[in-house]
Design an enzyme around this catalytic site. Structure first.
Site, PDB file in Angstrom:
ATOM      1  N   ILE A  69     -23.303 -77.076 -19.983  1.00 24.81           N
ATOM      2  CA  ILE A  69     -24.527 -77.404 -19.252  1.00 24.81           C
ATOM      3  C   ILE A  69     -24.206 -78.198 -17.994  1.00 24.81           C
ATOM      4  O   ILE A  69     -24.775 -77.956 -16.923  1.00 24.81           O
ATOM      5  CB  ILE A  69     -25.524 -78.153 -20.164  1.00 24.81           C
ATOM      6  CG1 ILE A  69     -25.962 -77.253 -21.317  1.00 24.81           C
ATOM      7  CG2 ILE A  69     -26.739 -78.610 -19.370  1.00 24.81           C
ATOM      8  CD1 ILE A  69     -26.884 -77.918 -22.319  1.00 24.81           C
TER       9      ILE A  69
ATOM     10  N   CYS B 243     -50.274 -79.991 -24.696  1.00 20.70           N
ATOM     11  CA  CYS B 243     -50.331 -78.527 -24.692  1.00 20.70           C
ATOM     12  C   CYS B 243     -51.537 -78.012 -23.911  1.00 20.70           C
ATOM     13  O   CYS B 243     -51.418 -77.092 -23.103  1.00 20.70           O
ATOM     14  CB  CYS B 243     -50.356 -77.993 -26.123  1.00 20.70           C
ATOM     15  SG  CYS B 243     -48.764 -78.064 -26.971  1.00 20.70           S
TER      16      CYS B 243
ATOM     17  N   TYR C 113     -35.668 -83.310 -22.133  1.00 26.11           N
ATOM     18  CA  TYR C 113     -35.600 -82.610 -23.416  1.00 26.11           C
ATOM     19  C   TYR C 113     -35.981 -81.156 -23.197  1.00 26.11           C
ATOM     20  O   TYR C 113     -37.130 -80.848 -22.861  1.00 26.11           O
ATOM     21  CB  TYR C 113     -36.541 -83.268 -24.423  1.00 26.11           C
ATOM     22  CG  TYR C 113     -36.574 -82.589 -25.775  1.00 26.11           C
ATOM     23  CD1 TYR C 113     -35.410 -82.393 -26.510  1.00 26.11           C
ATOM     24  CD2 TYR C 113     -37.778 -82.138 -26.317  1.00 26.11           C
ATOM     25  CE1 TYR C 113     -35.435 -81.768 -27.746  1.00 26.11           C
ATOM     26  CE2 TYR C 113     -37.815 -81.519 -27.563  1.00 26.11           C
ATOM     27  CZ  TYR C 113     -36.645 -81.341 -28.269  1.00 26.11           C
ATOM     28  OH  TYR C 113     -36.665 -80.721 -29.490  1.00 26.11           O
TER      29      TYR C 113
ATOM     30  N   GLY D  33     -27.868 -85.930 -22.061  1.00 22.95           N
ATOM     31  CA  GLY D  33     -26.990 -86.236 -23.185  1.00 22.95           C
ATOM     32  C   GLY D  33     -27.643 -87.207 -24.150  1.00 22.95           C
ATOM     33  O   GLY D  33     -28.376 -88.106 -23.746  1.00 22.95           O
TER      34      GLY D  33
ATOM     35  N   THR E 183     -25.756 -78.044 -30.073  1.00 24.70           N
ATOM     36  CA  THR E 183     -26.551 -78.350 -31.263  1.00 24.70           C
ATOM     37  C   THR E 183     -25.978 -77.647 -32.489  1.00 24.70           C
ATOM     38  O   THR E 183     -25.921 -78.221 -33.585  1.00 24.70           O
ATOM     39  CB  THR E 183     -28.016 -77.923 -31.052  1.00 24.70           C
ATOM     40  OG1 THR E 183     -28.542 -78.623 -29.923  1.00 24.70           O
ATOM     41  CG2 THR E 183     -28.864 -78.215 -32.282  1.00 24.70           C
TER      42      THR E 183
ATOM     43  N   HIS F 130     -23.085 -79.593 -33.721  1.00 21.18           N
ATOM     44  CA  HIS F 130     -23.520 -80.759 -34.498  1.00 21.18           C
ATOM     45  C   HIS F 130     -23.815 -80.341 -35.945  1.00 21.18           C
ATOM     46  O   HIS F 130     -23.441 -81.038 -36.890  1.00 21.18           O
ATOM     47  CB  HIS F 130     -24.780 -81.376 -33.884  1.00 21.18           C
ATOM     48  CG  HIS F 130     -24.534 -82.150 -32.629  1.00 21.18           C
ATOM     49  ND1 HIS F 130     -23.787 -83.299 -32.594  1.00 21.18           N
ATOM     50  CD2 HIS F 130     -24.943 -81.936 -31.355  1.00 21.18           C
ATOM     51  CE1 HIS F 130     -23.741 -83.768 -31.352  1.00 21.18           C
ATOM     52  NE2 HIS F 130     -24.439 -82.952 -30.582  1.00 21.18           N
TER      53      HIS F 130
END
Length: 348
Positions: A176, A100, A292, A268, A41, A44
């Site tokens: 990963i 949550c 995620y 990915g 990230t 990116h």
């Protein structure tokens, strides 16, 4: 304090700046950062690609993988004490939505990403909600502890489906993808086949326990399987797929290589215009599950147990470079080259 800031909305543009030190509010923890790790990230954001342009507001402190020592706790914090070694969950959730309050925090639609939607951890000090602060086992190397976030991604993805006795395809041998290999072995995978285009990373995959590695720049997955399927005893395709590359061609290869009823864990980020044979997904009864982050906090407990049982030593070779934080330009150039494993920035 010193912090690495994405200063402007252009490629590169990382600067080491003096910024105000944070103070913990109620239910927060003040942490002195000792080590951080560079994530995909962050690359990116560094390259300022389409995703970063839509997501990041500059100037912003970046980074979300870290380990550090607690300096101070805010009002209402009772289970964390100054001096403890900690890392943290980089997804801050709302705490009040349906997911949550029913315990599925990783599905919160109002998630704030540390270093993405708010200032990150590439700094000398950070504050973090106490609920996001993970107390670490000090017997584990701090280098390993600095990359619990991506290890959590690998753990969540690798254990998304029952692996015992299954043939697994991993597309993408980045950090990963590499971390997932020893986890898959411990979960009882029969075959672990890894594809990539980077020879050094494929060599590392083999060292970590992959049954076979395929450089798809030199040989297609289909061609390899036609030659080696009897050796691997893979008769009808792969039972499980872990998509770690974000590459459209790799994902298409995976869909084509799955057995009927196969299950794909998709970590990915595939380009939005990537082609996919939906007829094959339907008629072959494939399952595609988006992954995620980490399952909060089940993944963290599983990951801790794996590390305490020896996974820490198995994944240590994935760390290939260490830099002082003032060498961040060199570190990001190295990370962007594709010729590295995990890269650590030293802050202490």
């Amino acid at each position: 304090m010193k912090a690495i800031v994405k200063a402007r909305a252009v490629p590169g543009a990382l600067e080491l700046r003096e910024v105000p030190s944070p103070t913990p509010a109620a239910h927060e923890v003040l942490i002195q950062v000792t080590k951080t790790a560079i994530c995909g990230t962050d690359i990116h954001i560094y390259k300022w690609d389409e995703w970063a342009q839509k997501t990041i507001k500059t100037p912003q402190i970046i980074g979300h993988e870290f380990v550090g020592k607690v300096l101070e706790v805010g009002a209402g914090v009772t289970h964390i004490k100054p001096g403890q070694l900690v890392s943290g969950e980089g997804h801050i959730v709302c705490g009040g939505c349906r997911h949550c309050i029913t315990g599925s925090l990783h599905l919160c639609r109002q998630t704030i990403g540390v270093g993405v939607n708010c200032d990150g951890v590439f700094s000398e000090y950070i504050t973090l909600p106490a609920s996001n602060t993970w107390i670490c086992d000090e017997k584990i190397s701090p280098y390993i502890l600095s990359m619990l976030d991506p290890l959590g991604n690998a753990t969540h993805t690798a254990l998304a489906f029952n692996i015992l006795g299954e043939d697994v395809l991993v597309t993408g041998a980045g950090p990963i993808g590499l971390m997932s290999i020893p986890i898959l072995k411990r979960a009882g995978a029969r075959n672990i086949v890894v594809t990539d285009i980077n020879p050094a990373r494929l060599d590392m995959a083999k060292q970590l326990g992959a049954t076979a590695t395929i450089n798809v720049r030199q040989q297609s997955l289909e061609s390899y399987l036609s030659t080696h399927s009897s050796t691997l005893n893979i008769k009808e395709g792969f039972d499980i797929g872990l998509e770690m590359s974000g590459n459209a061609a790799a994902f298409l290869d995976m869909v084509n290589a799955m057995a009927n009823g196969g299950k794909i864990a998709l970590l990915g980020i595939i380009p939005s215009d990537a082609p996919i044979d939906w007829n094959k997904v339907v008629f072959n009864s494939l399952t595609i599950k988006g992954i995620y982050g980490r399952q909060m906090y089940d993944t963290w407990y599983r990951m801790a147990a794996l590390l305490q049982s020896g996974l820490d030593k198995e994944i240590e070779p994935i760390i290939t470079h260490r830099f002082h934080y003032e060498q961040f330009d060199e570190a990001f150039a190295c990370a962007s080259s594709g010729e590295s494993g995990k890269i650590i920035l030293e802050w202490s």
